[in-house]
Structure formats: C-alpha cells, structure tokens
Scaffold this motif. Structure first.
Motif, PDB file in Angstrom:
ATOM      1  N   GLU A 186      32.490  39.296  10.497  1.00  0.00           N
ATOM      2  CA  GLU A 186      32.226  38.133  11.874  1.00  0.00           C
ATOM      3  C   GLU A 186      31.517  38.908  12.507  1.00  0.00           C
ATOM      4  OE1 GLU A 186      34.963  37.341  16.228  1.00  0.00           O
ATOM      5  OE2 GLU A 186      34.419  39.133  15.177  1.00  0.00           O
ATOM      6  N   TYR A 187      30.887  39.964  12.892  1.00  0.00           N
ATOM      7  CA  TYR A 187      29.823  40.497  13.380  1.00  0.00           C
ATOM      8  C   TYR A 187      28.296  40.223  12.906  1.00  0.00           C
ATOM      9  CZ  TYR A 187      26.364  43.799  15.584  1.00  0.00           C
ATOM     10  OH  TYR A 187      25.439  44.581  16.415  1.00  0.00           O
ATOM     11  N   ILE A 227      29.515  27.032   7.634  1.00  0.00           N
ATOM     12  CA  ILE A 227      30.037  27.813   7.288  1.00  0.00           C
ATOM     13  C   ILE A 227      30.792  27.088   6.034  1.00  0.00           C
ATOM     14  CG2 ILE A 227      31.706  29.996   7.432  1.00  0.00           C
ATOM     15  CD1 ILE A 227      29.505  30.738   9.531  1.00  0.00           C
ATOM     16  N   VAL A 228      31.573  27.333   4.861  1.00  0.00           N
ATOM     17  CA  VAL A 228      32.766  26.994   4.173  1.00  0.00           C
ATOM     18  C   VAL A 228      33.468  27.872   3.752  1.00  0.00           C
ATOM     19  CG1 VAL A 228      33.703  25.661   2.118  1.00  0.00           C
ATOM     20  CG2 VAL A 228      31.202  24.952   3.223  1.00  0.00           C
ATOM     21  N   LEU A 229      34.409  27.715   3.582  1.00  0.00           N
ATOM     22  CA  LEU A 229      35.955  29.155   3.940  1.00  0.00           C
ATOM     23  C   LEU A 229      36.612  28.608   2.481  1.00  0.00           C
ATOM     24  CD1 LEU A 229      36.368  31.533   6.676  1.00  0.00           C
ATOM     25  CD2 LEU A 229      37.960  31.534   4.787  1.00  0.00           C
ATOM     26  N   LEU A 284      34.734  30.489  12.668  1.00  0.00           N
ATOM     27  CA  LEU A 284      33.050  30.099  12.651  1.00  0.00           C
ATOM     28  C   LEU A 284      32.672  28.842  11.653  1.00  0.00           C
ATOM     29  CD1 LEU A 284      32.491  34.030  12.288  1.00  0.00           C
ATOM     30  CD2 LEU A 284      32.343  32.754  14.634  1.00  0.00           C
ATOM     31  N   ALA A 285      34.294  28.755  10.923  1.00  0.00           N
ATOM     32  CA  ALA A 285      33.541  27.528  10.153  1.00  0.00           C
ATOM     33  C   ALA A 285      33.554  26.516  10.581  1.00  0.00           C
ATOM     34  CB  ALA A 285      35.020  27.698   8.719  1.00  0.00           C
ATOM     35  N   HIS A 339      42.900  26.063  14.732  1.00  0.00           N
ATOM     36  CA  HIS A 339      41.729  26.676  14.587  1.00  0.00           C
ATOM     37  C   HIS A 339      40.784  25.899  14.603  1.00  0.00           C
ATOM     38  CE1 HIS A 339      44.189  29.608  12.464  1.00  0.00           C
ATOM     39  NE2 HIS A 339      44.711  29.358  11.834  1.00  0.00           N
ATOM     40  N   GLY A 340      40.636  24.787  15.597  1.00  0.00           N
ATOM     41  CA  GLY A 340      39.456  23.748  15.145  1.00  0.00           C
ATOM     42  C   GLY A 340      38.166  23.838  13.863  1.00  0.00           C
ATOM     43  N   CYS A 341      38.414  23.947  12.536  1.00  0.00           N
ATOM     44  CA  CYS A 341      37.431  23.870  11.746  1.00  0.00           C
ATOM     45  C   CYS A 341      38.144  23.047  11.001  1.00  0.00           C
ATOM     46  CB  CYS A 341      37.632  24.870  10.841  1.00  0.00           C
ATOM     47  SG  CYS A 341      38.956  25.623  10.380  1.00  0.00           S
TER      48      CYS A 341
END
Length: 270
Positions: A89-90, A100-102, A130-131, A166-168
């Motif tokens: 994450e940092y 970003i695909v998680l 972030l994804a 989560h908003g993704c």
C-alpha cells in the motif's frame, strides 16, 4: 510496448502465481515485471510450504520497478501477511499507481490455505480502495460479502455488497459450481454478465491468476474494464481448450497456446 507489474507469490511448479502471470502477460503482448511477496513449495497436488518475503524487501522491489519502468497496470495476487499488505500500500500510494487489478487469493486450487486470516481484513482496508477491479471467486466473495452464495441472484447481491463497501469494481467469478462459468461484473452501480460455456477440463491450476493478469494486460493497452474482462475470458477459454495435461493433480493451463514462430517450429521438428 505497455508494461504490467505482477505483485504475487511464486509457484515453483509454474502453473500459478508469478510464473502464470508472466506467461499470461507475455502471451497478451505486454512487458511483464514482478515483485515477489512469497515463495511457495507447491505443485498440482498441493502446497507444502510458504516463506514470506521480508516487507522491506518487497518495498525495495517495488521502488526499483517504479523508479525505472513505470507500469501501465498492476496485478496483485497472493499477499499472505499484514506487514506485506502495508508495504505494498505504501509504495502504490507513493507512486500514484493506476489500473490495479486485485485477485484476493485465499486458497489454492488444490484447497491449501495461502493467506493468514489477519491479512484478509487489512487487505480489504488498505488495498481494495486502491484497486480498479477485484476478482473474487465464489468462496472468496462469500468471505468478503458475509453472505452465502447459492445462485446468480446471490452473486449479484454479494457483488453489490463488496462494491458498496470498498468502492472498487467487482468481477465475481461463477466457476465454483454456481453456473456454466458465467461471471458477473459490478461496476459503477451496474451489473453486467459475461456468459461462458463450462469447458470439460480438470486442469484449472492457476486460472484465477491467469484471468486477473490477462485483465491487467488489456487495461494497460487502453481497453475499458468491460472490454478487458471479455478479452481475458476469451484468452483463458482458449488456454483451457488447448487441453494441456501435465502433473498428477489439477494441472496448469497452456498459457502459450497461441505462440508460434521460427523457434517454436524449429523445436517441434527436433
């Protein structure tokens, strides 16, 4: 050439993880890079050992990549400890990473646990926001949504819960006995089904890694999320239809089914 980074664990047998990601990205005509989060001793029958990479070394790998060859897309796979999640994450925030695909890897195809329970919660808190897209299968989506998934209506409800929490965007993969490999994309509050025929091939080791890497490859090339998912599904279907059969358990796909050329023909003639 577009560049894609995979952040994941290594599969020494070559069917999943970093190895599957690099093969998939190469087959999809992008330049593949990797940051390894864990070493696994595994094959098509199971996992016998996992050694996590030190979080500081994970950070060092990412810094070297971002400072030299900035990726156009990123695939995140096996992240097995909270400390590694925080290290990733940092760096992703520091370098303002995109596309970003998680793939929230929790259990291997063989049934072996790959992630510490404590890492799942922190992954949701730190990496999901972030994804651009996450790609859970049915068992993973049940953990993430908190509901039992028995049919396609449940899939839609689970995807909506995960999206709202989560908003993704969410690609909920339906290959775990729910339907004939129909997947659900939930993006911007809307559901989109991708219909596929179940392929009679027991060798599915690394399918999740392969799908998410193919999606990331296509996002890097400028396709929309919907287009990237469809192109990735087409690729994985063809890789399954190639019917590679190696290993004593659930074997890997043929990631290189569409690679031809001078060297391949030369090898075939030997």
């Amino acid at each position: 050439m577009k560049k894609v980074l995979t952040i994941a664990g290594s599969d020494c047998s070559g069917g999943a993880g970093i190895q599957a990601d690099i093969k998939t990205m190469t087959a999809n005509n992008v330049y593949a890079m990797s940051a390894i989060t864990a070493l696994t001793a595994q094959n098509t029958t199971g996992v016998t050992g996992i050694v996590n990479i030190a979080p500081e070394f994970v950070k060092s790998q990412l810094e070297m990549i971002f400072e030299d060859i900035f990726p156009d897309a990123i695939k995140i796979g096996m992240v097995s400890s909270p400390e590694i999640v925080e290290a990733i994450e940092y760096e992703l925030v520091k370098y303002k990473s995109k596309n970003i695909v998680l793939d929230p890897v929790m259990v291997a195809t063989s049934g072996s646990n790959l992630v510490e329970n404590s890492a799942i919660k922190i992954m949701q808190e730190k990496l999901f926001p972030l994804a651009k897209l996450i790609t859970p299968n049915i068992p993973e989506a049940e953990v993430l949504s908190g509901i039992k998934i028995k049919d396609e209506k449940d899939m839609e409800r689970a995807a909506k819960i995960i999206y709202e929490n989560h908003g993704c965007a969410v690609l909920l993969k339906g290959g775990h006995s729910i339907n004939d490999a129909n997947d659900l994309l939930y993006e911007n509050g809307k559901a989109k089904w991708f219909f596929g025929k179940r392929i009679d091939n027991k060798n599915t080791h690394g399918t999740g890694c392969t799908l998410s890497s193919a999606i990331a490859s296509n996002l890097a090339k400028g396709y929309t999320t919907e287009e990237s998912v469809q192109r990735a599904k087409n690729y994985i279907s063809d890789a399954l239809l190639a019917m590679l059969d190696i290993g004593k358990g659930s074997g890997p796909l043929n990631h290189s089914f569409n690679i031809n050329g001078e060297y391949a023909k030369e090898a075939d003639n030997e």
